[in-house]
Write a protein that holds these residues in place. Structure first.
Motif: not given
Length: 308
Positions: A247-260
């Protein structure tokens, strides 16, 4: 079908062991829930909290002893180890207790609120300095991986012959449990197709990175415990986390973290697929052995529906 039963030990025997290691004065010795193959107890001694675990598996905590020193020495919140030993046919380990509740005790919203910090810890584990070690797969007591390559590891853990391990005679599960041979072989074939994408990456992997092994005080993560630790592609920990927090968008959060952080992730989709198949296949076998039919069916459906 007879499911796996954790080993048992009398409180009086535990008290004697603690007296030998820490001296008299251990109090509030009580069993803890959780742990699929260990019996776990918490206790206090001289105002500090500790945990003691017992297993009937050979060398059960030697790797945890090594991992404790590896992670706690690199500012990753993993409990420090105080003692490792044997009593009768059981191996035991005594470790510092990290305060907090299992993340699973909190609501989905509270868990999601801490996801950024969880991802940060996942990255720290993946970046742990393992340069003095070699090999892939299960981490041995000396800190090295048990196999020369990731492919060798994948083939070995899925082989029929698993004498002396938790998976001894596991092919019996095809007859005695919900484990389906045709499904297992289908997923294994898909997994082998993705092995080439994962095999060139070598990091520390917790191996069971989910809410029951993450501790929290409700607003922040206080520590990480346990694990099926190995060397390989760190995206395996990400896949585990995603499957347990869908329910937490884990993959999206990880990708955003890496992009930053301006970090590029080569073959991200393919590596993640390989991670899903690797952990999912292991999950099918485990859930069947434990008699957890609902978890088996859920994982089965997820794996078969993955886009190849």
């Amino acid at each position: 079908m007879v499911t796996y039963e954790k080993p048992k030990l009398a409180i009086s025997a535990i008290e004697k062991l603690l007296d030998n290691h820490l001296g008299p004065g251990s109090t509030e010795i009580k069993p803890l829930s959780g742990g699929n193959i260990s019996n776990v107890f918490s206790f206090n001694h001289e105002g500090k909290g500790y945990v003691m675990k017992f297993s009937d598996l050979e060398g059960a905590y030697e790797t945890e002893h090594y991992v404790s020193h590896l992670l706690s020495g690199q500012n990753i919140p993993f409990p420090k180890c105080l003692a490792l030993g044997r009593i009768n046919q059981l191996t035991y380990i005594i470790m510092e207790r990290i305060e907090g509740l299992n993340l699973s005790d909190f609501t989905a919203e509270e868990q999601t609120h801490q996801l950024t910090e969880i991802i940060s810890i996942l990255k720290k584990m993946a970046e742990a300095d393992i340069g003095s070690t070699n090999g892939y797969g299960w981490i041995a007591a000396d800190g090295n991986g048990s196999y020369v390559s990731w492919k060798d590891f994948v083939v070995a853990v899925n082989a029929e012959d698993q004498r002396g391990t938790f998976w001894e005679n596991w092919h019996d599960l095809f007859r005695t449990s919900c484990l389906e041979r045709d499904v297992y072989e289908e997923i294994y074939g898909r997994l082998m197709d993705y092995v080439p994408y994962n095999e060139s990456y070598r990091s520390f992997i917790h191996g069971d990175f989910q809410q029951w092994n993450i501790l929290s005080d409700g607003t922040r993560i206080t520590g990480i415990i346990d694990g099926n630790c190995m060397y390989g592609d760190s995206l395996i920990d990400l896949a585990i986390l995603d499957r347990h927090m869908p329910w937490s968008d884990v993959i999206k959060t990880y990708q955003i973290n890496q992009e930053k952080a301006s970090i590029k992730i080569p073959y991200f989709k393919e590596r993640l697929m390989g991670a899903y198949y690797f952990k999912g296949l292991d999950g099918l076998r485990f859930y069947a052995k434990m008699g957890w039919n609902d978890a088996y069916q859920n994982t089965r459906q997820f794996l078969l529906n993955l886009n190849a």
